[in-house]
Design an enzyme around this catalytic site. Sequence first.
Site, PDB file in Angstrom:
ATOM      1  N   LEU A 101       0.822  -1.280  -0.068  1.00 40.50           N
ATOM      2  CA  LEU A 101      -0.040  -0.088   0.196  1.00 40.50           C
ATOM      3  C   LEU A 101       0.795   1.082  -0.102  1.00 40.50           C
ATOM      4  O   LEU A 101       1.722   1.238   0.864  1.00 40.50           O
ATOM      5  CB  LEU A 101      -0.939   0.103   1.295  1.00 40.50           C
ATOM      6  CG  LEU A 101      -2.086  -1.072   1.287  1.00 40.50           C
ATOM      7  CD1 LEU A 101      -2.706  -0.760   2.797  1.00 40.50           C
ATOM      8  CD2 LEU A 101      -2.945  -0.980   0.297  1.00 40.50           C
ATOM      9  N   ASP A 102       0.649   2.210  -0.836  1.00 40.81           N
ATOM     10  CA  ASP A 102       1.590   3.107  -0.902  1.00 40.81           C
ATOM     11  C   ASP A 102       1.304   4.331   0.265  1.00 40.81           C
ATOM     12  O   ASP A 102       0.453   3.768   1.176  1.00 40.81           O
ATOM     13  CB  ASP A 102       1.188   4.001  -2.097  1.00 40.81           C
ATOM     14  CG  ASP A 102      -0.043   4.676  -2.200  1.00 40.81           C
ATOM     15  OD1 ASP A 102      -0.460   5.395  -1.360  1.00 40.81           O
ATOM     16  OD2 ASP A 102      -0.665   4.634  -3.388  1.00 40.81           O
ATOM     17  N   ARG A 103       2.290   5.088   0.321  1.00 40.90           N
ATOM     18  CA  ARG A 103       2.373   6.077   1.681  1.00 40.90           C
ATOM     19  C   ARG A 103       0.759   6.531   1.959  1.00 40.90           C
ATOM     20  O   ARG A 103       0.448   6.858   3.121  1.00 40.90           O
ATOM     21  CB  ARG A 103       3.431   6.978   1.492  1.00 40.90           C
ATOM     22  CG  ARG A 103       3.635   7.923   2.832  1.00 40.90           C
ATOM     23  CD  ARG A 103       4.122   9.158   2.366  1.00 40.90           C
ATOM     24  NE  ARG A 103       5.703   8.772   1.823  1.00 40.90           N
ATOM     25  CZ  ARG A 103       6.885   8.455   2.767  1.00 40.90           C
ATOM     26  NH1 ARG A 103       6.593   8.566   4.166  1.00 40.90           N
ATOM     27  NH2 ARG A 103       7.840   8.029   2.473  1.00 40.90           N
ATOM     28  N   ASP A 104       0.281   7.039   0.812  1.00 41.56           N
ATOM     29  CA  ASP A 104      -0.924   7.747   1.121  1.00 41.56           C
ATOM     30  C   ASP A 104      -2.244   6.981   1.045  1.00 41.56           C
ATOM     31  O   ASP A 104      -3.462   7.330   1.310  1.00 41.56           O
ATOM     32  CB  ASP A 104      -1.215   8.686   0.072  1.00 41.56           C
ATOM     33  CG  ASP A 104       0.060   9.761   0.196  1.00 41.56           C
ATOM     34  OD1 ASP A 104       0.269  10.092   1.035  1.00 41.56           O
ATOM     35  OD2 ASP A 104       0.519  10.335  -0.902  1.00 41.56           O
ATOM     36  N   THR A 105      -2.275   5.541   1.256  1.00 44.45           N
ATOM     37  CA  THR A 105      -3.146   4.585   1.206  1.00 44.45           C
ATOM     38  C   THR A 105      -3.368   4.025   2.495  1.00 44.45           C
ATOM     39  O   THR A 105      -2.183   3.336   3.229  1.00 44.45           O
ATOM     40  CB  THR A 105      -3.085   3.678   0.021  1.00 44.45           C
ATOM     41  OG1 THR A 105      -3.088   4.454  -1.260  1.00 44.45           O
ATOM     42  CG2 THR A 105      -4.397   2.697   0.223  1.00 44.45           C
TER      43      THR A 105
END
Length: 233
Positions: A101-105
């Site tokens: 999951l990316d940083r903003d998810t």
Amino acid sequence: MKLVKLIANLGYGSRKDVSAMFREGRITDAAGDVLYADDQVAHEAIRLDGEPLDPPAGLVLMLHKPVGYTCSTKDPGRIVYDLLPPRFRLRSPLLSPVGRLDRDTSGLLLMTDDGQLLHRIVSPKARLAKVYEARLAADLRGDEGAIFASGELMLESEKTPLAPAQLESPEPRFARLTLTEGRYHQVRRMFAAVGNHVEALHRCRIGGLSLQDLPGGQWRTLDAHDLEVLFRG
């Protein structure tokens, strides 16, 4: 496996460190009797400073990842390992994220040190559904569901179309998207392809597993029943 190696592989320290723990009498059995490095004892009966050891190799856990953390061991910022006991980062085999999951998810992240299980979960053959909830910058037009379900949508720089995905939109700027793939930033790129922008993204389900009431930043280990639920979904 010798007890020194077993405990070191769980991340409690180097073999030298663990040997010192034995000499100091910090490692005992469940009854409190001091253990020695060459003793033969079941994993579940071993205590370190009176506490049971972490699960052995084959550990699988579910983490409710908050926004702002990356699925990395080397990122200079906050990483998902910061949310776990520090020794988990030192386990051998390595405890790895199952997909990313990316940083903003935010949302459901599985982690395991079982390589075969990891590949079974992420394999395209598994076709495990992943459900995301997205807050959007603009109202949905109304044709996105048909486009996502067509199996013909091509993302920029991709050479093959996306597999069909299911879209639910209970609100004009809220969408629930079910995928069976895991391409790079797929949900964000899908909405970008139809002229929209994802402002917030949360993964709430993988297969049959959901976060339920697990708070953000918290984790729990999974058992055999949880894995059955995962693949049954």
